[in-house]
Design a protein around this motif. Structure first.
Motif, PDB file in Angstrom:
ATOM      1  N   GLN A   1      13.779   1.591  17.880  1.00  0.00           N
ATOM      2  CA  GLN A   1      15.213   1.881  17.812  1.00  0.00           C
ATOM      3  C   GLN A   1      15.945   1.350  19.052  1.00  0.00           C
TER       4      GLN A   1
ATOM      5  N   ASN B   1       8.899   1.774  13.916  1.00  0.00           N
ATOM      6  CA  ASN B   1      10.300   2.227  13.849  1.00  0.00           C
ATOM      7  C   ASN B   1      11.016   2.161  15.202  1.00  0.00           C
TER       8      ASN B   1
ATOM      9  N   ALA C   1      16.654  -2.073  13.515  1.00  0.00           N
ATOM     10  CA  ALA C   1      16.347  -1.187  14.651  1.00  0.00           C
ATOM     11  C   ALA C   1      17.590  -0.426  15.115  1.00  0.00           C
ATOM     12  N   GLY C   2      18.677  -0.470  14.311  1.00  0.00           N
ATOM     13  CA  GLY C   2      19.873   0.304  14.640  1.00  0.00           C
ATOM     14  C   GLY C   2      20.837  -0.410  15.551  1.00  0.00           C
TER      15      GLY C   2
END
Ligand code: AFP
Length: 323
Positions: free
Chosen positions: A184, A182, A269-270
């Motif tokens: 970011q 995850n 990943a935003g």
């Protein structure tokens, strides 16, 4: 994700995919691509750096490594039993494997992006875009997975199937073990990777770069799309751009093989990925070798690039209208 008492770093790629409830055929496909990377690594380390005596559709001279990496991947995908169609940046046409689309995937790939960097010992990578079914000429938003393998001081693999972006590192047994989950990207960064020739930038892009420099943002550019994007993902910030240039409105990078998969990963990943006028993932390729300009990375930096481009274009059209 890790069992009690067991470090998550001992979770290999296949286990991570299965524990993320990824569909079985897609697990098999991603693991087959990971297997192929082991042979590509070997060809990079020991292979012939010379030219192959052929050129691709873009008229670019194919290096022996380009052709070798392409063959290694094609063979793996062909024998995987889960591929309907595949398309390589090194080939002219889509390669049909199975007319039956049910439960199968179609793959677009750049077998060795940045291959010309190998002979100066810089990092290169394999980029993979995966769609469900037979159709490759879809909006990048329809991808079911994207991944890349980075052949650098360490060999690492980054993938997403729509539930976050996860990084794996190859160990001494050539197994990919989980490093982090995850990933970011922060909204604003402190590094930029400017592709292409600065003297050919359009006024909006030039104004954007000057603003970055005035802000003290650092230039980091290797000339390899995979290491340059990997840097932004793993540092969690920054912006890469290969913009539209004067007389080259489409820039250089290929939509199907390079931009769509990286845009999928960065958005997961935003971050954001834009042509400078709108999202890369909203583009539907009209032909397999389509190119597009790209601004990709920290969301606020990408939005600022779009604003500079939009404002400058408005000014120019007002000036033209005023005669
Ligand atoms: P090659 O695959 O032909 O080496 O090009 C690599 C690439 O497509 C991409 O990896 C880089 O971001 C970009 O070209 C660099 O292009 P410039 O050398 O024009 O900056």
């Amino acid at each position: 994700m890790a069992e009690p008492g067991k470090s998550k770093f001992q979770i290999d790629l296949r286990r991570h995919l299965r524990e993320s409830d990824v569909e079985d055929n897609l697990v098999h496909l991603i693991c087959e691509i990971a297997e192929a990377s082991k042979y590509i690594i070997n060809s990079i380390r020991t292979g012939d750096l010379g030219v192959a005596g052929t050129s691709n559709l873009y008229g670019e001279q194919q290096l022996a490594l380009d052709v070798l990496a392409d063959r290694i991947l094609r063979k793996r995908l062909d024998h995987s039993r889960v591929v309907a169609n595949m398309m390589s940046e090194e080939e002219d046409e889509i390669i049909p494997i199975s007319p039956d689309c049910e439960g199968k995937y179609s793959v677009a790939y750049d077998p060795l992006d940045g291959s010309s960097l190998v002979d100066v010992n810089l990092a290169v990578g394999t980029i993979i875009s995966i769609f469900s079914g037979c159709d490759l000429l879809q909006s990048g938003r329809n991808q079911v997975a994207a991944m890349y393998i980075l052949y650098g001081p360490r060999t690492t693999l980054v993938y997403s199937t729509g539930n976050g972006v996860h990084e794996f590192s190859m160990n001494h047994l050539m197994e990919y073990n989980l490093v982090q989950e995850n990933i970011q990207i922060c909204p604003q960064g402190s590094l930029y990777s400017p592709g292409g020739q600065r003297n050919l930038y359009t006024p909006g892009t030039e104004a954007f770069v000057q603003q970055l420099e005035q802000r003290g943002v650092k230039l980091r550019y290797s000339g390899g799309f995979v290491p340059d994007i990997n840097q932004i993902l793993l540092k969690g910030q920054g912006i890469f751009f290969y913009p539209h240039l004067q007389q080259k409105p489409k820039g250089k990078l290929r939509l199907l093989f390079e931009l769509s998969p990286m845009a999928y990963l960065v958005e997961q990943a935003g971050g954001a990925a834009s042509t400078g006028h709108g999202p890369i993932l909203d583009l539907v390729p009209e032909h397999i070798h389509e190119r597009a300009p790209v601004f990709i990375g920290s969301k606020a930096d990408v939005a600022l690039a779009e604003k500079f481009i939009r404002d400058m274009e408005t000014k120019q059209s007002q000036k033209a209208a005023a005669g």
